[in-house]
Design a protein around this motif. Structure first.
Motif, PDB file in Angstrom:
ATOM      1  N   GLN A  41       8.702   6.689   2.439  1.00 26.97           N
ATOM      2  CA  GLN A  41       8.431   7.857   1.602  1.00 26.97           C
ATOM      3  C   GLN A  41       6.993   8.367   1.720  1.00 26.97           C
ATOM      4  N   VAL A  42       6.075   7.522   2.186  1.00 26.75           N
ATOM      5  CA  VAL A  42       4.672   7.950   2.252  1.00 26.75           C
ATOM      6  C   VAL A  42       4.299   8.503   3.618  1.00 26.75           C
ATOM      7  N   ARG A  43       5.226   8.443   4.592  1.00 28.30           N
ATOM      8  CA  ARG A  43       4.864   8.817   5.964  1.00 28.30           C
ATOM      9  C   ARG A  43       4.401  10.272   6.071  1.00 28.30           C
ATOM     10  N   VAL A  44       5.204  11.203   5.605  1.00 27.11           N
ATOM     11  CA  VAL A  44       4.868  12.622   5.759  1.00 27.11           C
ATOM     12  C   VAL A  44       3.621  12.994   4.949  1.00 27.11           C
ATOM     13  N   PRO A  45       3.514  12.603   3.654  1.00 20.59           N
ATOM     14  CA  PRO A  45       2.273  12.907   2.945  1.00 20.59           C
ATOM     15  C   PRO A  45       1.037  12.305   3.614  1.00 20.59           C
ATOM     16  N   ALA A  46       1.172  11.085   4.157  1.00 24.40           N
ATOM     17  CA  ALA A  46       0.027  10.465   4.820  1.00 24.40           C
ATOM     18  C   ALA A  46      -0.349  11.220   6.092  1.00 24.40           C
ATOM     19  N   LEU A  47       0.651  11.688   6.835  1.00 19.77           N
ATOM     20  CA  LEU A  47       0.363  12.492   8.024  1.00 19.77           C
ATOM     21  C   LEU A  47      -0.329  13.801   7.649  1.00 19.77           C
ATOM     22  N   LEU A  48       0.108  14.428   6.568  1.00 22.82           N
ATOM     23  CA  LEU A  48      -0.540  15.664   6.107  1.00 22.82           C
ATOM     24  C   LEU A  48      -1.979  15.389   5.671  1.00 22.82           C
ATOM     25  N   ALA A  49      -2.182  14.272   4.986  1.00 19.51           N
ATOM     26  CA  ALA A  49      -3.536  13.917   4.554  1.00 19.51           C
ATOM     27  C   ALA A  49      -4.423  13.652   5.767  1.00 19.51           C
ATOM     28  N   GLY A  50      -3.883  12.950   6.770  1.00 22.49           N
ATOM     29  CA  GLY A  50      -4.645  12.726   7.989  1.00 22.49           C
ATOM     30  C   GLY A  50      -4.947  14.019   8.720  1.00 22.49           C
ATOM     31  N   GLY A  51      -3.990  14.942   8.693  1.00 22.59           N
ATOM     32  CA  GLY A  51      -4.224  16.248   9.299  1.00 22.59           C
ATOM     33  C   GLY A  51      -5.354  16.989   8.602  1.00 22.59           C
ATOM     34  N   LEU A  52      -5.456  16.819   7.283  1.00 28.61           N
ATOM     35  CA  LEU A  52      -6.535  17.463   6.524  1.00 28.61           C
ATOM     36  C   LEU A  52      -7.890  16.880   6.920  1.00 28.61           C
ATOM     37  N   ALA A  91      -8.127  10.914  -0.072  1.00 25.85           N
ATOM     38  CA  ALA A  91      -7.394  10.582  -1.305  1.00 25.85           C
ATOM     39  C   ALA A  91      -5.912  10.384  -1.003  1.00 25.85           C
ATOM     40  N   GLY A  92      -5.359  11.236  -0.142  1.00 27.24           N
ATOM     41  CA  GLY A  92      -3.950  11.095   0.234  1.00 27.24           C
ATOM     42  C   GLY A  92      -3.682   9.832   1.025  1.00 27.24           C
ATOM     43  N   ILE A  93      -4.612   9.466   1.907  1.00 28.97           N
ATOM     44  CA  ILE A  93      -4.432   8.240   2.687  1.00 28.97           C
ATOM     45  C   ILE A  93      -4.538   7.017   1.790  1.00 28.97           C
ATOM     46  N   VAL A  94      -5.477   7.044   0.846  1.00 31.14           N
ATOM     47  CA  VAL A  94      -5.577   5.943  -0.118  1.00 31.14           C
ATOM     48  C   VAL A  94      -4.265   5.775  -0.873  1.00 31.14           C
ATOM     49  N   TRP A  95      -3.705   6.887  -1.332  1.00 36.39           N
ATOM     50  CA  TRP A  95      -2.422   6.838  -2.055  1.00 36.39           C
ATOM     51  C   TRP A  95      -1.341   6.177  -1.193  1.00 36.39           C
ATOM     52  N   ALA A  96      -1.276   6.537   0.072  1.00 34.80           N
ATOM     53  CA  ALA A  96      -0.256   5.969   0.959  1.00 34.80           C
ATOM     54  C   ALA A  96      -0.455   4.473   1.150  1.00 34.80           C
ATOM     55  N   LEU A  97      -1.697   4.035   1.348  1.00 38.60           N
ATOM     56  CA  LEU A  97      -1.957   2.620   1.584  1.00 38.60           C
ATOM     57  C   LEU A  97      -1.727   1.785   0.327  1.00 38.60           C
ATOM     58  N   VAL A  98      -2.033   2.363  -0.822  1.00 38.41           N
ATOM     59  CA  VAL A  98      -1.709   1.661  -2.074  1.00 38.41           C
ATOM     60  C   VAL A  98      -0.198   1.490  -2.188  1.00 38.41           C
ATOM     61  N   GLY A  99       0.556   2.501  -1.768  1.00 34.69           N
ATOM     62  CA  GLY A  99       2.009   2.387  -1.755  1.00 34.69           C
ATOM     63  C   GLY A  99       2.484   1.253  -0.866  1.00 34.69           C
ATOM     64  N   VAL A 100       1.812   1.061   0.271  1.00 37.41           N
ATOM     65  CA  VAL A 100       2.163  -0.039   1.162  1.00 37.41           C
ATOM     66  C   VAL A 100       1.904  -1.374   0.470  1.00 37.41           C
ATOM     67  N   ARG A 101       0.765  -1.485  -0.223  1.00 38.37           N
ATOM     68  CA  ARG A 101       0.453  -2.735  -0.933  1.00 38.37           C
ATOM     69  C   ARG A 101       1.457  -3.008  -2.045  1.00 38.37           C
ATOM     70  N   ARG A 102       1.919  -1.948  -2.717  1.00 37.95           N
ATOM     71  CA  ARG A 102       2.878  -2.105  -3.803  1.00 37.95           C
ATOM     72  C   ARG A 102       4.310  -2.298  -3.306  1.00 37.95           C
ATOM     73  N   GLY A 103       4.563  -1.819  -2.095  1.00 41.65           N
ATOM     74  CA  GLY A 103       5.919  -1.852  -1.570  1.00 41.65           C
ATOM     75  C   GLY A 103       6.749  -0.660  -1.998  1.00 41.65           C
ATOM     76  N   ARG A 104       6.134   0.298  -2.646  1.00 42.58           N
ATOM     77  CA  ARG A 104       6.806   1.523  -3.091  1.00 42.58           C
ATOM     78  C   ARG A 104       5.722   2.561  -3.373  1.00 42.58           C
ATOM     79  N   PRO A 105       6.072   3.852  -3.334  1.00 41.75           N
ATOM     80  CA  PRO A 105       5.056   4.886  -3.571  1.00 41.75           C
ATOM     81  C   PRO A 105       4.448   4.778  -4.963  1.00 41.75           C
ATOM     82  N   ALA A 106       3.151   4.972  -5.037  1.00 41.58           N
ATOM     83  CA  ALA A 106       2.458   4.991  -6.322  1.00 41.58           C
ATOM     84  C   ALA A 106       2.495   6.401  -6.898  1.00 41.58           C
ATOM     85  N   PRO A 107       2.373   6.568  -8.224  1.00 42.39           N
ATOM     86  CA  PRO A 107       2.225   7.918  -8.793  1.00 42.39           C
ATOM     87  C   PRO A 107       0.994   8.589  -8.184  1.00 42.39           C
TER      88      PRO A 107
END
Length: 227
Positions: A41-52, A91-107
């Motif tokens: 679930q975090v792949r596309v938002p993380a790619l967009l954040a990396g694009g930014l 900020a978007g990449i941090v959100w994605a990596l926190v999701g990886v640590r949690r095993g699910r997307p964070a708010p």
């Protein structure tokens, strides 16, 4: 005394600035793919954040190339895009990596607080330095999360790579921001930045190689649907 950007950069120095930008951009893409392999679930938002992040770096590199060329063309909006793009992108990449640590997307709303505050403060003071602070905090946090994920995967080399990235992120901007720099010193700083971003890319590649496909809870919205 204000520094004239048209006399600050040589053409070769300006061209080299694309190297760390492209390395960092590749690193964010690989990091997004690694995160998406664990939590799709975090792949596309993380790619967009990396694009930014990449957009901001490319805008600054193009600005530097234009002011170094003849005739000098100082398109200030290109320079000013850097820190807003970095602040929100990291900020978007941090959100994605926190999701990886949690095993699910964070708010996601809490992760926008820092860049939004930086943007408001930048507008209030008429300068981009509050967004620089927000971007630096985001970049360091990405490095810290990279270390934690590398340690989880017992990747000692990855820990070192992300450690170098954090040190470079903290040390290089203040050095580069000093006035009256010689061209030789600027070359040292930019080549060092290229090495730092290469470490970031290699660390991200290590996480991608070690990332396991997601084993999260199945999507119950499709339960009962024939396959």
């Amino acid at each position: 005394m204000a520094i004239d950007p048209c006399t600050e950069y040589g053409l070769a120095l300006a061209a080299e600035d694309f190297v760390p930008v492209l390395l960092a951009g590749a690193g964010t893409v690989v990091l997004a793919l690694a995160a998406g392999r664990s939590v799709p679930q975090v792949r596309v938002p993380a790619l967009l954040a990396g694009g930014l992040v990449t957009l901001g770096g490319l805008a600054k590199a193009v600005w530097k190339l234009l002011v170094a060329a003849e005739p000098c063309r100082n398109i200030e909006v290109l320079e000013q895009l850097l820190f807003p793009c970095l602040a929100f992108g990291f900020a978007g990449i941090v959100w994605a990596l926190v999701g990886v640590r949690r095993g699910r997307p964070a708010p996601w709303p809490p992760y926008l607080v820092l860049p939004v505050l930086g943007a408001v403060a930048a507008l209030a003071v008429g300068d981009t330095w509050p967004l620089l602070i927000a971007a630096a905090i985001g970049a360091v946090t990405v490095g810290v999360l990279g270390i934690l994920l590398a340690r989880r995967r017992r990747d000692a080399f990855g820990v070192v790579l992300f450690g170098v990235y954090i040190v470079g992120t903290l040390v290089l901007p203040p050095l580069a921001g000093r006035p009256d720099q010689s061209e030789a010193l600027q070359w040292i700083e930019q080549l060092t930045n290229s090495v730092v971003q290469l470490c970031f890319l290699l660390g991200a590649i290590g996480l991608l190689r070690a990332a396991a496909p997601s084993t999260s809870v199945p999507d119950h919205t499709s339960a009962g649907v024939p396959r």
